[in-house]
Enzyme design. Structure first.
Site, PDB file in Angstrom:
ATOM      1  N   SER A 112       0.838  -1.213   0.000  1.00 56.84           N
ATOM      2  CA  SER A 112       0.000   0.000   0.000  1.00 56.84           C
ATOM      3  C   SER A 112       0.867   1.255   0.000  1.00 56.84           C
ATOM      4  O   SER A 112       0.610   2.199  -0.765  1.00 56.84           O
ATOM      5  CB  SER A 112      -0.894   0.035   1.233  1.00 56.84           C
ATOM      6  OG  SER A 112      -1.634  -1.136   1.327  1.00 56.84           O
ATOM      7  N   ASP A 155       7.476   2.893   6.333  1.00 55.24           N
ATOM      8  CA  ASP A 155       7.314   2.156   5.075  1.00 55.24           C
ATOM      9  C   ASP A 155       7.298   3.109   3.878  1.00 55.24           C
ATOM     10  O   ASP A 155       7.852   2.806   2.818  1.00 55.24           O
ATOM     11  CB  ASP A 155       6.054   1.278   5.117  1.00 55.24           C
ATOM     12  CG  ASP A 155       4.863   1.956   5.784  1.00 55.24           C
ATOM     13  OD1 ASP A 155       4.968   3.147   6.151  1.00 55.24           O
ATOM     14  OD2 ASP A 155       3.818   1.298   5.929  1.00 55.24           O
TER      15      ASP A 155
END
Ligand code: MEV
Length: 323
Positions: A112, A155
């Site tokens: 994502s 991330d």
């Protein structure tokens, strides 16, 4: 119409998960399996998405209603990224986006955040908007928070900057660590973890035991800082020992699992310098730091207890334009 392909790497957390959500540091490395995103400008103000890896096909929406209504799970990050970018830098028409990943969204490699980063980088390129890495980070991190409410942003940073990073919550510090290798063996548990549920479970524990959890977070932060210095000196045994300590802390937080523990102990018994879970816990992947001589034995040991070894490079390049 103008078209572009952008790719960004997945990530693995080396040390510092959970504590990094609460103003502590972590170390993350970018991995050599990438998310590829094709963006094509459209004359009409519509958003179109094909994301077969996450079961989104023929998804189409008017720009005016971006972010509204019932959005399929697999479309949320990309749609919100388009919304956040175009709110700040309006587009004349619309955009068609296709995503394709080299890695399974089940691994916890950060599909994502990698797709979010690709969308923002791609829209910036297509519209000749000059964005620094930090500006891409701010927009992508806002997108992640808009969609899932929680997260440190590590991330997103890995997808943008690549390599191996020392990172502090929300991008307060994003510092590349100069390394020419990071000898990891990666084992997938076969179980998909739900990051937000795990963060919530730890938060609930912190509510009941605030002092104990704060001590654990402080310990984890200290280990990350010590490992940061040890990494700069390629002191793999010390980094590994700190990883083992960190695994103990993550056990205390309640985010390890029988499957993870089995793979971690198998790796250590087979001669890994150190091993721990990587990411939110509950499932996803474990990592082991190993010498070249022990790599084969450690991989076999992980497989023998039911793990799937993922052959992946580490410390790789961040987001880039492919064509
Ligand atoms: C999840 O991969 C790692 C966590 O620390 C969450 C985050 O940092 O966003 C649990």
């Amino acid at each position: 119409m103008k078209k572009i392909v952008v790719s960004a790497p997945g990530k693995l957390m080396l040390l510092g998960e959970h504590a990094v959500v609460y103003n502590h540091s972590c170390i993350v490395t970018a991995v050599g399996q990438r998310m590829f995103v094709t963006l094509e400008l459209l004359p009409e103000p519509t958003f179109e998405l094909e994301a077969s890896d996450v079961e989104v096909a023929g998804y189409k929406k008017r720009f005016a209603s971006l972010g509204e209504g019932d959005i399929p799970k697999g479309a949320r990050f990309v749609e919100m990224a388009v919304k956040n970018f175009t709110k700040r830098y309006p587009l004349k028409g619309g955009v068609r986006i296709t995503t394709k990943s080299e890695f399974s969204s089940l691994f916890g490699f950060g599909s994502s955040s990698a797709s979010t980063v690709c969308v923002i980088k791609g829209l910036a390129e297509l519209t000749n908007t000059n964005l620094s890495s930090k500006e891409i980070f701010e927009l992508a991190y806002k997108t992640v928070l808009d969609v899932q409410g929680k997260g440190s942003g590590f991330d997103v940073a890995a997808a943008i900057y690549g390599r191996t990073l020392y990172f502090v919550t929300g991008g307060k510090v994003i510092e590349p660590i100069a390394l020419d290798e990071l000898p990891l063996v990666v084992g997938y548990t076969g179980v998909k973890a739900d990051t937000v549920s795990l963060i919530n479970a730890v938060a609930e524990k912190a509510f009941r035991h605030p002092k104990r959890i704060e001590v654990i977070y402080t310990q984890i932060g200290d280990m990350v800082d010590e490992a940061h210095a040890a990494l700069k000196e390629r002191n793999w045994p010390l980094v590994s020992e700190l990883m083992d300590f960190d695994q103990g802390m993550l056990e205390s937080l309640g985010v390890s699992s029988q499957r993870l523990a089995g793979m971690i102990h198998a790796a250590r018994d087979a001669g890994a310098w150190g091993a721990k879970l990587s990411g939110a816990g509950g499932g996803d992947c474990m990592i082991a730091l190993v010498s070249r001589e022990k790599k084969q034995a450690v991989s076999e040991a992980i497989t023998k207890v039911g793990g799937q070894v993922i052959d992946v490079a580490t410390n790789v390049e961040g987001v880039r334009i492919e064509l």
